[in-house]
Design a protein around this motif. Sequence first.
Motif, PDB file in Angstrom:
ATOM      1  N   PHE A  62       0.818  -1.212   0.000  1.00 21.29           N
ATOM      2  CA  PHE A  62       0.000   0.000   0.000  1.00 21.29           C
ATOM      3  C   PHE A  62       0.851   1.260   0.000  1.00 21.29           C
ATOM      4  CE2 PHE A  62       0.261  -1.473   4.454  1.00 21.29           C
ATOM      5  CZ  PHE A  62       0.937  -0.415   5.014  1.00 21.29           C
ATOM      6  N   ASN A  63       2.176   1.112  -0.003  1.00 26.38           N
ATOM      7  CA  ASN A  63       3.061   2.268   0.002  1.00 26.38           C
ATOM      8  C   ASN A  63       3.426   2.604  -1.439  1.00 26.38           C
ATOM      9  OD1 ASN A  63       4.676   4.319   0.895  1.00 26.38           O
ATOM     10  ND2 ASN A  63       6.115   3.029   2.018  1.00 26.38           N
ATOM     11  N   PRO A  64       2.966   3.742  -1.987  1.00 26.28           N
ATOM     12  CA  PRO A  64       3.167   4.024  -3.414  1.00 26.28           C
ATOM     13  C   PRO A  64       4.631   4.288  -3.759  1.00 26.28           C
ATOM     14  CG  PRO A  64       2.173   5.899  -2.301  1.00 26.28           C
ATOM     15  CD  PRO A  64       2.190   4.781  -1.309  1.00 26.28           C
ATOM     16  N   LEU A  65       4.914   4.238  -5.054  1.00 30.66           N
ATOM     17  CA  LEU A  65       6.264   4.395  -5.572  1.00 30.66           C
ATOM     18  C   LEU A  65       6.361   5.650  -6.433  1.00 30.66           C
ATOM     19  CD1 LEU A  65       6.804   0.707  -6.777  1.00 30.66           C
ATOM     20  CD2 LEU A  65       7.549   1.711  -4.613  1.00 30.66           C
ATOM     21  N   ILE A  66       7.582   6.177  -6.568  1.00 29.56           N
ATOM     22  CA  ILE A  66       7.835   7.343  -7.423  1.00 29.56           C
ATOM     23  C   ILE A  66       8.235   6.861  -8.813  1.00 29.56           C
ATOM     24  CG2 ILE A  66       9.285   9.377  -7.785  1.00 29.56           C
ATOM     25  CD1 ILE A  66       9.623   9.499  -4.723  1.00 29.56           C
ATOM     26  N   ALA A  67       7.581   7.423  -9.823  1.00 28.45           N
ATOM     27  CA  ALA A  67       7.939   7.140 -11.215  1.00 28.45           C
ATOM     28  C   ALA A  67       9.000   8.141 -11.662  1.00 28.45           C
ATOM     29  CB  ALA A  67       6.710   7.228 -12.108  1.00 28.45           C
ATOM     30  N   PHE A 137      16.400   3.357 -21.505  1.00 26.84           N
ATOM     31  CA  PHE A 137      15.205   2.527 -21.336  1.00 26.84           C
ATOM     32  C   PHE A 137      14.018   3.092 -22.109  1.00 26.84           C
ATOM     33  CE2 PHE A 137      11.351   1.538 -18.720  1.00 26.84           C
ATOM     34  CZ  PHE A 137      11.267   0.200 -19.104  1.00 26.84           C
ATOM     35  N   GLY A 138      13.839   4.413 -22.052  1.00 24.42           N
ATOM     36  CA  GLY A 138      12.803   5.056 -22.843  1.00 24.42           C
ATOM     37  C   GLY A 138      11.432   5.139 -22.196  1.00 24.42           C
ATOM     38  N   GLY A 139      11.281   4.643 -20.992  1.00 26.77           N
ATOM     39  CA  GLY A 139       9.989   4.707 -20.299  1.00 26.77           C
ATOM     40  C   GLY A 139      10.166   5.132 -18.866  1.00 26.77           C
ATOM     41  N   ALA A 140       9.049   5.150 -18.131  1.00 32.31           N
ATOM     42  CA  ALA A 140       9.095   5.497 -16.708  1.00 32.31           C
ATOM     43  C   ALA A 140       9.618   4.321 -15.897  1.00 32.31           C
ATOM     44  CB  ALA A 140       7.715   5.898 -16.222  1.00 32.31           C
ATOM     45  N   VAL A 141      10.391   4.637 -14.872  1.00 31.92           N
ATOM     46  CA  VAL A 141      10.965   3.620 -13.986  1.00 31.92           C
ATOM     47  C   VAL A 141      10.584   3.970 -12.550  1.00 31.92           C
ATOM     48  CG1 VAL A 141      13.118   2.639 -13.076  1.00 31.92           C
ATOM     49  CG2 VAL A 141      12.898   3.122 -15.530  1.00 31.92           C
ATOM     50  N   VAL A 142       9.873   3.070 -11.878  1.00 31.56           N
ATOM     51  CA  VAL A 142       9.611   3.293 -10.449  1.00 31.56           C
ATOM     52  C   VAL A 142      10.870   2.903  -9.688  1.00 31.56           C
ATOM     53  CG1 VAL A 142       7.111   3.076 -10.530  1.00 31.56           C
ATOM     54  CG2 VAL A 142       8.491   1.023 -10.248  1.00 31.56           C
ATOM     55  N   ALA A 143      11.240   3.713  -8.699  1.00 30.37           N
ATOM     56  CA  ALA A 143      12.524   3.469  -8.029  1.00 30.37           C
ATOM     57  C   ALA A 143      12.497   3.991  -6.604  1.00 30.37           C
ATOM     58  CB  ALA A 143      13.668   4.112  -8.816  1.00 30.37           C
ATOM     59  N   PRO A 144      12.009   3.190  -5.656  1.00 30.27           N
ATOM     60  CA  PRO A 144      12.184   3.529  -4.240  1.00 30.27           C
ATOM     61  C   PRO A 144      13.646   3.333  -3.852  1.00 30.27           C
ATOM     62  CG  PRO A 144      11.321   1.325  -4.428  1.00 30.27           C
ATOM     63  CD  PRO A 144      11.376   1.878  -5.829  1.00 30.27           C
TER      64      PRO A 144
END
Length: 329
Positions: A62-67, A137-144
């Motif tokens: 339930f803890n969201p990630l940053i894109a 990569f060319g796209g969004a990457v979520v990275a905590p």
Amino acid sequence: MKTGVETLILPAGVAGAEAAARTLAAGGLVAFPTETVYGLGADAANATAIAHLYAAKGRPAFNPLIAHVAGLSAAQRIGRFDARALKLAEAFWPGPLTLVVPKTEGCPVADLATAGLDTVAIRIPAHPVAQAILRAFGGAVVAPSANISGHVSPTLAAHVESDLSGRIDLIVDGGPVTVGVESTIIGCFETAMLLRPGGLSRERIEAVLGASLVRPTAEGESDDSQPLAPGMLASHYAPRAPVRLNAQEVAPGEALLGFGPARLPGMEAAAAVMNLSPTGDLDEAAANLFGYLRSLDAKGTRTIAVMTIPEEGLGEAINDRLRRAAVAR
């Protein structure tokens, strides 16, 4: 959870960025440096990869990630920016600022990464290694942060290896980070909200907005409620040893995390002493915070006593992390 995988470590460079992009595209997990801390990246559109990321970190789903994205046009493909959000983006991106904005129609970021919210947290990192990986990569990457959930955040590749070796596919070693605390998170709601203090001070953001930032209610920061943004769980950034804040003396057997030139009674008998900034420089203290906490914790001390840090500039972010580290577990 992916366990027992071989974790490859590559130096930063063209080959490292290309390997990272291939790994992300294949659904793998890649740790890489940003200017704040090392992040653990997964393809933001790949729910299976994101599930592996949560499992590798032991992070509550339930803890969201940053894109993370490479530029503003990429950010606007996943989030809707009003005039105020755009003003902040143009002033501080690339850099240690995350904006929480409404999702676009058909936002490609997987629902798992946004924890079911109708908003998405977005950042454009300034670190050249992160930028190279995102462009390749060319796209969004979520990275905590690239650590076991709740542990001290990593500021070196060696910190990532210590926590996640055998759990992730690749670590790109770009040396030490420069900021040392996570990004500041601003919720672009009806009223601009400081969701998490971080590497960009409240004062600089308020100067651009021409208005004060509000803080969420205490209920929004408990361990039992769904947070509005990453890094808002009450117990977080924690070493194994208990943390004692605003220490005025050092008890026998305690380690001391100091700040400034002052000396405390009992310091001579401390199990270990590290000073975030002997001159009282808050920028230096922020850069050293997580690495020093890890070093003191590795000594097996029974308690880490922490001297008082001023609640100004980056001191707000430092104290936020220390208060979460000190929550009883």
